[in-house]
Design a protein around this motif. Structure first.
Motif, PDB file in Angstrom:
ATOM      1  N   UNK A   1       0.809  -1.216   0.000  1.00  0.00           N
ATOM      2  CA  UNK A   1       0.000   0.000   0.000  1.00  0.00           C
ATOM      3  C   UNK A   1       0.845   1.269   0.000  1.00  0.00           C
ATOM      4  N   UNK A   2       0.330   2.328  -0.652  1.00  0.00           N
ATOM      5  CA  UNK A   2       1.067   3.600  -0.698  1.00  0.00           C
ATOM      6  C   UNK A   2       0.909   4.386   0.602  1.00  0.00           C
ATOM      7  N   UNK A   3       1.339   3.780   1.721  1.00  0.00           N
ATOM      8  CA  UNK A   3       1.319   4.493   3.006  1.00  0.00           C
ATOM      9  C   UNK A   3       2.622   4.202   3.757  1.00  0.00           C
ATOM     10  N   UNK A   4       2.723   4.645   5.005  1.00  0.00           N
ATOM     11  CA  UNK A   4       3.989   4.543   5.731  1.00  0.00           C
ATOM     12  C   UNK A   4       4.463   3.088   5.868  1.00  0.00           C
ATOM     13  N   UNK A   5       3.556   2.173   6.261  1.00  0.00           N
ATOM     14  CA  UNK A   5       3.952   0.776   6.447  1.00  0.00           C
ATOM     15  C   UNK A   5       4.364   0.149   5.108  1.00  0.00           C
ATOM     16  N   UNK A   6       3.603   0.451   4.062  1.00  0.00           N
ATOM     17  CA  UNK A   6       3.916  -0.090   2.739  1.00  0.00           C
ATOM     18  C   UNK A   6       5.265   0.392   2.241  1.00  0.00           C
ATOM     19  N   UNK A   7       5.561   1.673   2.463  1.00  0.00           N
ATOM     20  CA  UNK A   7       6.840   2.250   2.050  1.00  0.00           C
ATOM     21  C   UNK A   7       7.992   1.643   2.835  1.00  0.00           C
ATOM     22  N   UNK A   8       7.791   1.522   4.161  1.00  0.00           N
ATOM     23  CA  UNK A   8       8.847   0.974   5.025  1.00  0.00           C
ATOM     24  C   UNK A   8       9.164  -0.452   4.600  1.00  0.00           C
ATOM     25  N   UNK A   9       8.129  -1.228   4.316  1.00  0.00           N
ATOM     26  CA  UNK A   9       8.325  -2.619   3.912  1.00  0.00           C
ATOM     27  C   UNK A   9       9.047  -2.687   2.567  1.00  0.00           C
ATOM     28  N   UNK A  10       8.653  -1.818   1.639  1.00  0.00           N
ATOM     29  CA  UNK A  10       9.282  -1.814   0.309  1.00  0.00           C
ATOM     30  C   UNK A  10      10.770  -1.470   0.427  1.00  0.00           C
ATOM     31  N   UNK A  11      11.097  -0.459   1.230  1.00  0.00           N
ATOM     32  CA  UNK A  11      12.496  -0.059   1.391  1.00  0.00           C
ATOM     33  C   UNK A  11      13.299  -1.156   2.077  1.00  0.00           C
ATOM     34  N   UNK A  12      12.686  -1.766   3.094  1.00  0.00           N
ATOM     35  CA  UNK A  12      13.360  -2.853   3.804  1.00  0.00           C
ATOM     36  C   UNK A  12      13.700  -3.993   2.839  1.00  0.00           C
ATOM     37  N   UNK A  13      12.721  -4.383   2.019  1.00  0.00           N
ATOM     38  CA  UNK A  13      12.935  -5.491   1.078  1.00  0.00           C
ATOM     39  C   UNK A  13      13.984  -5.132   0.031  1.00  0.00           C
TER      40      UNK A  13
END
Lengths: 170, 170
Positions: free
Chosen positions: B116-128
């Protein structure tokens, strides 16, 4: 109206004067055709704005929407509408020739077409990209995709399909 | 409930059986962790799907949302949630290790992070993207931008700013 009736007479006079002044003083910038009190407008006159970048919008209100983002530091060109064969609006009713003249005179590096993400906006963007191709200017279009803070699950299929097609390396 | 009371007994029995069968038969695909009746799931088992492309999503429902677009022909990996320090959810509670193992075993060319285009989605994408960097796989993210059919003027500032930053040549 009830609010005005409860205010002093001077307030009503001031409001009336402001409305008259609005119509008398606000006009179009002779360069970008955005609304302004001074000609050229504040943005066209500002030497800190990037003159190699022109953002093409349909209406002056779009200039204000983009300015609110602080994400754009170029100048603008207001078409005064979008190409819409259904409504009988073609390029000749818009400020397309003025744009072509500006591109020839100012030689910008990039034209960002920021028209609405619908049929008229797309048609206008494609038309401009073909029209300006011989000039060699790079014509770009705003990104389509997921709105920030939204939910993948609630995105319509077309938007999600565009978000997949337009994916970018992290 | 009133609807069921007005239906024959057989209909109520059929509905009850279907609910029992749902819980009994539907399970997770051992490869992509999407919901399925057969293991591996239909998508993992389909040889026409592009095995070099893996789309990472938070939940199984996102697989169905993306499938509806017909814009993606790769396979999936369902994390089972998103990284959320506020809720105490870290990578170890998600199927991150399973993803790393899949990347090592299947050697895909691209991982599309469709969170999702929100904080959790962004954090997960960057982490991966950082976690998978050593493997050399290209990690991409869904595009942010204007939703199709929308209006520039109604787009929130963050979305419009992303649409400007993410602009593409026509």
């Amino acid at each position: 109206m009830f609010h005005l009736l409860n205010r002093p007479r001077a307030d009503a006079d001031a409001l009336a004067d402001a409305i008259v002044a609005l119509k008398a003083r606000v006009r179009l910038c002779s360069r970008c055709f955005s609304i302004t009190e001074d000609d050229p407008c504040e943005i066209c006159a500002d030497p800190r704005r990037d003159g190699t970048l022109i953002c093409v919008v349909a209406e002056a209100k779009d200039v204000f929407a983009i300015e609110r983002t602080s994400a754009f530091n170029g100048r603008y060109h207001v078409l005064g509408g979008l190409i819409s064969p259904m409504d009988g609006i073609g390029p000749s009713q818009l400020r397309v020739r003025e744009l072509v003249d500006r591109v020839a005179a100012e030689r910008p590096a990039e034209i960002v077409v920021a028209t609405n993400p619908n049929a008229e906006g797309e048609a206008t963007a494609l038309y401009l990209s073909r029209l300006l191709a011989p000039s060699g200017v790079n014509v770009t279009r705003l990104a389509y995709g997921l709105p920030i803070g939204g939910d993948l699950d609630y995105a319509d299929e077309n938007t999600l399909a565009r978000a997949i097609e337009g994916r970018r390396t992290l």
